[in-house]
Design an enzyme around this catalytic site. Structure first.
Site, mmCIF file in Angstrom:
data_model
loop_
_atom_site.group_PDB
_atom_site.id
_atom_site.type_symbol
_atom_site.label_atom_id
_atom_site.label_comp_id
_atom_site.label_asym_id
_atom_site.label_seq_id
_atom_site.Cartn_x
_atom_site.Cartn_y
_atom_site.Cartn_z
ATOM 1 N N CYS A 204 54.879 17.990 55.718
ATOM 2 C CA CYS A 204 56.264 18.406 55.920
ATOM 3 C C CYS A 204 56.788 17.879 57.261
ATOM 4 C CB CYS A 204 56.368 19.922 55.803
ATOM 5 S SG CYS A 204 58.050 20.520 55.515
ATOM 6 N N HIS B 210 52.908 21.494 50.868
ATOM 7 C CA HIS B 210 51.976 22.100 51.819
ATOM 8 C C HIS B 210 50.623 22.434 51.183
ATOM 9 C CE1 HIS B 210 54.750 23.078 55.249
ATOM 10 N NE2 HIS B 210 55.640 22.827 54.302
ATOM 11 N N GLU C 295 47.894 23.211 52.566
ATOM 12 C CA GLU C 295 47.192 24.289 53.269
ATOM 13 C C GLU C 295 47.548 25.665 52.713
ATOM 14 O OE1 GLU C 295 51.097 23.920 55.485
ATOM 15 O OE2 GLU C 295 49.707 22.619 54.397
#
Length: 226
Positions: free
Chosen positions: A87, A196, A198
């Site tokens: 991002c 994302h 994560e």
């Protein structure tokens, strides 16, 4: 000894702790890196996390690109170190010219937050080898300026050289040209994407675990290189 993966914190970073946790869950050692330092502390790979570094003033990532730590990241990336930009981290990589193109405001003119289907276009990178070509994954997406743009020549080169790593499926959330969600450099050690991974490593934080192969991929690469 477990590989050490650093996560850079810039003023305004939001997802640095999520990235550190994902690294720990993958079995690597997470290392916090501060933007104002000119030292990577001997890490084996680096993640530039999501957020709003410097409040997205000027352009997203435009100020962070000049942080002292980025000089070290640029040099290390040139020497082959795996670098992942997520991002805002993707935006910083483009501003630092580690990746081509730019990220601008979403064509829908609003912030978009949703679980996003992606098609895996390349497994020939240090961050995607654990996927399979054509695999469909679902990763959390949240951005207001995630529209990837580049001139036609650059887009054709990215396509022709296999540097498009992920493509949006089942709807383009931000107007990115050619539905591009993530790209890599020619060497394949630097990857940037807007979604994302994560956030998709634990059942508590996402409907899928499709983020885990990002981390197993880089660990496999580092194990072979060791």
């Amino acid at each position: 000894m477990a590989p050490r993966i650093g996560v850079v914190t810039f003023p305004g970073s939001l997802d640095d702790h999520d990235a550190l946790r994902a690294i720990r869950l993958s079995g690597a050692e997470p290392v916090s890196l501060w933007h104002a330092e000119d030292d990577l502390h001997g890490v084996d790979a680096v993640i530039l996390p999501g957020g709003f570094s410097y409040g997205d003033y000027l352009r997203c990532g435009a100020i962070s690109r000049f942080a002292p730590v980025m000089a070290e990241v640029i040099e290390a990336a040139g020497a082959g170190m795996p670098v992942l930009g997520v991002c805002n981290g993707f935006q910083i990589l483009c501003e630092a010219h580690l990746l081509p193109g730019a990220l601008i405001r979403n064509d829908v003119q609003t912030f978009v937050c949703r679980d996003q289907d992606l098609g895996v276009e390349s497994v020939d990178t240090t961050w995607t080898s654990a996927f399979s070509n054509g695999q469909v994954i679902n990763i959390a997406l949240k951005n207001g300026e995630g529209r990837f743009v580049a001139d036609e020549e650059t887009l054709d080169r990215l396509e022709g050289e296999g540097q498009v790593v992920f493509r949006y499926l089942n709807g383009n959330p931000n107007g990115s040209l050619r539905d591009i969600a993530g790209i890599c450099n020619e060497r394949g050690n630097v990857v940037g994407l807007m979604p994302h991974p994560e956030h998709n490593v634990d059942p508590l934080t996402g409907p899928t675990l499709d983020g885990r192969p990002f981390f197993t991929s880089v660990l496999d690469f580092l194990a072979v290189r060791a």
